[in-house]
Design a protein around this motif. Structure first.
Motif, PDB file in Angstrom:
ATOM      1  N   TRP A   1     -42.236  -9.139 -17.568  1.00 37.13           N
ATOM      2  CA  TRP A   1     -42.943  -9.561 -18.774  1.00 37.13           C
ATOM      3  C   TRP A   1     -43.328 -11.037 -18.628  1.00 37.13           C
ATOM      4  CZ3 TRP A   1     -43.442  -6.691 -23.506  1.00 37.13           C
ATOM      5  CH2 TRP A   1     -42.810  -5.441 -23.511  1.00 37.13           C
ATOM      6  N   PRO A   2     -44.602 -11.349 -18.444  1.00 43.54           N
ATOM      7  CA  PRO A   2     -44.995 -12.758 -18.396  1.00 43.54           C
ATOM      8  C   PRO A   2     -44.756 -13.431 -19.748  1.00 43.54           C
ATOM      9  CG  PRO A   2     -46.758 -11.329 -17.602  1.00 43.54           C
ATOM     10  CD  PRO A   2     -45.748 -10.454 -18.253  1.00 43.54           C
ATOM     11  N   ARG A   3     -44.601 -14.729 -19.718  1.00 44.47           N
ATOM     12  CA  ARG A   3     -44.406 -15.491 -20.953  1.00 44.47           C
ATOM     13  C   ARG A   3     -45.649 -16.336 -21.222  1.00 44.47           C
ATOM     14  NH1 ARG A   3     -41.544 -13.196 -24.068  1.00 44.47           N
ATOM     15  NH2 ARG A   3     -41.509 -15.118 -25.300  1.00 44.47           N
ATOM     16  N   TYR A   4     -46.163 -16.221 -22.447  1.00 40.81           N
ATOM     17  CA  TYR A   4     -47.317 -17.011 -22.867  1.00 40.81           C
ATOM     18  C   TYR A   4     -47.048 -17.638 -24.226  1.00 40.81           C
ATOM     19  CZ  TYR A   4     -50.237 -15.473 -19.020  1.00 40.81           C
ATOM     20  OH  TYR A   4     -50.751 -15.274 -17.764  1.00 40.81           O
ATOM     21  N   GLN A   5     -47.667 -18.776 -24.411  1.00 38.69           N
ATOM     22  CA  GLN A   5     -47.522 -19.488 -25.684  1.00 38.69           C
ATOM     23  C   GLN A   5     -47.899 -18.568 -26.844  1.00 38.69           C
ATOM     24  OE1 GLN A   5     -49.913 -23.023 -25.892  1.00 38.69           O
ATOM     25  NE2 GLN A   5     -49.639 -23.264 -28.101  1.00 38.69           N
ATOM     26  N   GLY A   6     -47.097 -18.582 -27.881  1.00 42.45           N
ATOM     27  CA  GLY A   6     -47.383 -17.817 -29.087  1.00 42.45           C
ATOM     28  C   GLY A   6     -46.995 -16.355 -29.028  1.00 42.45           C
ATOM     29  N   GLN A   7     -46.326 -15.954 -27.940  1.00 47.36           N
ATOM     30  CA  GLN A   7     -46.011 -14.532 -27.773  1.00 47.36           C
ATOM     31  C   GLN A   7     -45.172 -13.978 -28.924  1.00 47.36           C
ATOM     32  OE1 GLN A   7     -44.950 -13.937 -23.755  1.00 47.36           O
ATOM     33  NE2 GLN A   7     -45.170 -11.741 -23.796  1.00 47.36           N
ATOM     34  N   GLU A   8     -44.288 -14.819 -29.438  1.00 55.48           N
ATOM     35  CA  GLU A   8     -43.400 -14.362 -30.509  1.00 55.48           C
ATOM     36  C   GLU A   8     -44.102 -14.313 -31.864  1.00 55.48           C
ATOM     37  OE1 GLU A   8     -43.584 -18.687 -30.496  1.00 55.48           O
ATOM     38  OE2 GLU A   8     -43.273 -17.206 -28.910  1.00 55.48           O
ATOM     39  N   THR A   9     -45.311 -14.873 -31.949  1.00 54.04           N
ATOM     40  CA  THR A   9     -46.018 -14.894 -33.239  1.00 54.04           C
ATOM     41  C   THR A   9     -46.908 -13.662 -33.432  1.00 54.04           C
ATOM     42  OG1 THR A   9     -48.012 -16.067 -32.448  1.00 54.04           O
ATOM     43  CG2 THR A   9     -46.083 -17.417 -33.059  1.00 54.04           C
ATOM     44  N   PHE A  10     -47.204 -12.947 -32.368  1.00 57.99           N
ATOM     45  CA  PHE A  10     -48.117 -11.801 -32.460  1.00 57.99           C
ATOM     46  C   PHE A  10     -47.516 -10.727 -33.367  1.00 57.99           C
ATOM     47  CE2 PHE A  10     -49.626  -7.697 -30.561  1.00 57.99           C
ATOM     48  CZ  PHE A  10     -50.940  -7.791 -31.029  1.00 57.99           C
ATOM     49  N   ARG A  11     -48.283 -10.319 -34.362  1.00 64.23           N
ATOM     50  CA  ARG A  11     -47.766  -9.391 -35.367  1.00 64.23           C
ATOM     51  C   ARG A  11     -47.932  -7.919 -34.982  1.00 64.23           C
ATOM     52  NH1 ARG A  11     -50.066 -13.292 -39.321  1.00 64.23           N
ATOM     53  NH2 ARG A  11     -51.932 -11.982 -39.474  1.00 64.23           N
ATOM     54  N   GLY A  12     -48.687  -7.671 -33.923  1.00 65.32           N
ATOM     55  CA  GLY A  12     -48.870  -6.291 -33.472  1.00 65.32           C
ATOM     56  C   GLY A  12     -47.749  -5.837 -32.560  1.00 65.32           C
ATOM     57  N   ARG A  13     -48.016  -4.792 -31.832  1.00 68.48           N
ATOM     58  CA  ARG A  13     -47.016  -4.195 -30.942  1.00 68.48           C
ATOM     59  C   ARG A  13     -47.235  -4.677 -29.514  1.00 68.48           C
ATOM     60  NH1 ARG A  13     -46.759   2.285 -29.497  1.00 68.48           N
ATOM     61  NH2 ARG A  13     -44.800   2.265 -28.307  1.00 68.48           N
ATOM     62  N   GLN A  14     -46.151  -4.992 -28.829  1.00 74.38           N
ATOM     63  CA  GLN A  14     -46.203  -5.306 -27.406  1.00 74.38           C
ATOM     64  C   GLN A  14     -45.320  -4.316 -26.649  1.00 74.38           C
ATOM     65  OE1 GLN A  14     -46.046  -9.555 -26.194  1.00 74.38           O
ATOM     66  NE2 GLN A  14     -45.721 -10.004 -28.371  1.00 74.38           N
ATOM     67  N   LEU A  15     -45.840  -3.768 -25.565  1.00 74.06           N
ATOM     68  CA  LEU A  15     -45.040  -2.882 -24.738  1.00 74.06           C
ATOM     69  C   LEU A  15     -45.448  -3.034 -23.289  1.00 74.06           C
ATOM     70  CD1 LEU A  15     -46.202   0.818 -24.958  1.00 74.06           C
ATOM     71  CD2 LEU A  15     -47.528  -1.031 -25.957  1.00 74.06           C
ATOM     72  N   HIS A  16     -44.595  -2.561 -22.407  1.00 72.72           N
ATOM     73  CA  HIS A  16     -44.798  -2.655 -20.971  1.00 72.72           C
ATOM     74  C   HIS A  16     -45.090  -1.266 -20.413  1.00 72.72           C
ATOM     75  CE1 HIS A  16     -43.696  -3.273 -16.691  1.00 72.72           C
ATOM     76  NE2 HIS A  16     -44.024  -4.530 -16.902  1.00 72.72           N
ATOM     77  N   THR A  17     -45.692  -1.234 -19.228  1.00 65.25           N
ATOM     78  CA  THR A  17     -45.924   0.037 -18.543  1.00 65.25           C
ATOM     79  C   THR A  17     -44.686   0.911 -18.534  1.00 65.25           C
ATOM     80  OG1 THR A  17     -47.697  -0.768 -17.105  1.00 65.25           O
ATOM     81  CG2 THR A  17     -46.365   1.034 -16.255  1.00 65.25           C
ATOM     82  N   SER A  18     -43.512   0.302 -18.374  1.00 64.83           N
ATOM     83  CA  SER A  18     -42.269   1.072 -18.314  1.00 64.83           C
ATOM     84  C   SER A  18     -42.011   1.869 -19.584  1.00 64.83           C
ATOM     85  CB  SER A  18     -41.076   0.152 -18.042  1.00 64.83           C
ATOM     86  OG  SER A  18     -40.968  -0.827 -19.059  1.00 64.83           O
TER      87      SER A  18
END
Length: 369
Positions: A150-167
């Motif tokens: 999982w790369p880290r980018y500024q503001g990642q924790e502020t995104f209100r939608g869903r985040q998921l990985h290929t796994s």
């Protein structure tokens, strides 16, 4: 197997421990059996997954067997008559299960390996959820599936939608009517994107580097050249890249159609996430409901940390499959042997090397070059 009395614990002794029962681990187990070693007496195969199938059992249902790139048969038993429309997780899971039973490999599962440490008398201690094994040699075949990147980018924790990985990709249906950003330029990313685009309200493709599409045939010579590039990194003690990362994406009819329709119209990597999507420093923004990180995996080798096998570059330097810092440890399915055909060859090579080791007198201490 016998009980082994160590300074701090009692362990079960074997000649070889194989960690992982995917393609590489099963190949190694087959060759151990073929050389006359007996499972549960001379060697043991440990697998943390709940059932046979290696990482394939966790693949998403829409990845049918017909979409699998280059599945190579395990040694000694072909995979024939598979329905290309059937999920690859089912086809290959059933194949691996039949293989384990046919060759009586007696895989122990589910077993978690927590650490491998130096033991007494030149043995390694393999600490697991079913007890400790004291072994003269180790074949590590743990692959990468358990370490999604999982790369880290500024503001990642502020995104209100869903985040998921290929796994954790469930298939395209869950994204119906949503705005989806797919991050990653590999085979998984393009497959996800093309599936999701058929049901999503909108899709955006973002990659760190410009994708490379490969024209023309990809034969044995091209394969050897690609593997050599990955192998060079391992020789230098750098973390391995996948073979796919140096081969490019094959241009087939589906890829061509997706490029022509604009689905595979790639944008450069965004600079930050926002509560509603992503943004670039040039002022461009894209709103999204979902960000799917198809950003690959890293080698699952943290349990080997106590052995101090890593080089300053962060990887484990190998000679063939053998760790340069410890001749008792072999890594298969790592770096240049991560492909299915490479895993088969690596399993055979590791067993050949280990047989020579076992034929020698046990040494009192490990090599620490």
């Amino acid at each position: 197997m016998n009980e082994f009395g160590g300074a701090a614990e009692r362990a079960t002794t074997v000649d070889v421990v194989v960690i992982g029962a995917g393609q590489a681990g099963l190949s190694a187990a087959f060759h151990l059996r073929r050389t006359g070693l007996e499972p549960d007496r001379d060697f043991v195969v440990l697998d943390h997954a709940p059932r046979a199938g290696g990482a394939w059992q966790f693949r998403w249902p829409s990845l049918t067997y017909g979409k699998v790139h280059g599945m190579y048969a395990l040694p000694g038993m072909e995979l024939t008559g598979a329905d290309p429309a059937r999920p690859s997780s089912e086809v290959i899971g059933a194949y691996f299960d039949t293989y384990e039973r046919t060759f009586d490999l007696r895989v122990h599962r589910p077993v978690d390996v927590t650490a491998v440490r130096e033991g007494d008398g030149g043995r390694l201690l393999v600490e697991t959820s079913e007890g400790v094994y004291a072994t003269r040699a180790l074949i590590n075949a743990t692959g990468t599936w358990d370490r999604p990147f999982w790369p880290r980018y500024q503001g990642q924790e502020t995104f209100r939608g869903r985040q998921l990985h290929t796994s954790g990709y469930p298939g395209p249906e869950e994204f119906a009517g949503q705005r989806v950003i797919v991050v990653g330029g590999g085979a998984s990313g393009t497959q996800h994107l093309m599936e999701i685009a058929e049901v999503a309200a909108a899709t955006t493709w973002v990659t760190r580097r410009e994708p490379v599409f490969r024209e023309g045939p990809f034969g044995e010579a091209e394969g050897r050249a690609a593997v050599a590039l990955v192998e060079e990194r391992v020789r230098l003690g750098l973390p391995p890249q996948s073979v796919v990362s140096v081969t490019g994406l094959p241009l087939n009819d589906a890829i061509r159609a997706a490029r022509e329709s604009g689905v595979l119209d790639r944008l450069p990597m965004f600079d930050r996430l926002t509560p509603t999507g992503v943004a670039w420093d040039d002022g461009r923004t894209v709103d999204a409901d979902v960000i799917l990180w198809a950003t690959g995996f890293r080698a699952a080798i943290d349990h080997l940390t106590p052995l101090r096998l890593r080089e300053p570059g962060g990887g484990i330097r190998l000679e063939g499959t053998r760790a340069v810092r410890d001749e008792r440890v072999h890594l298969v399915g790592y770096g240049p042997s991560a492909s299915t055909i490479g895993a088969n060859r690596a399993g055979r090579a590791a067993v050949s090397d280990i047989r020579h080791l076992l034929e020698r007198e046990p040494v009192a201490a490990a090599a620490t070059a």
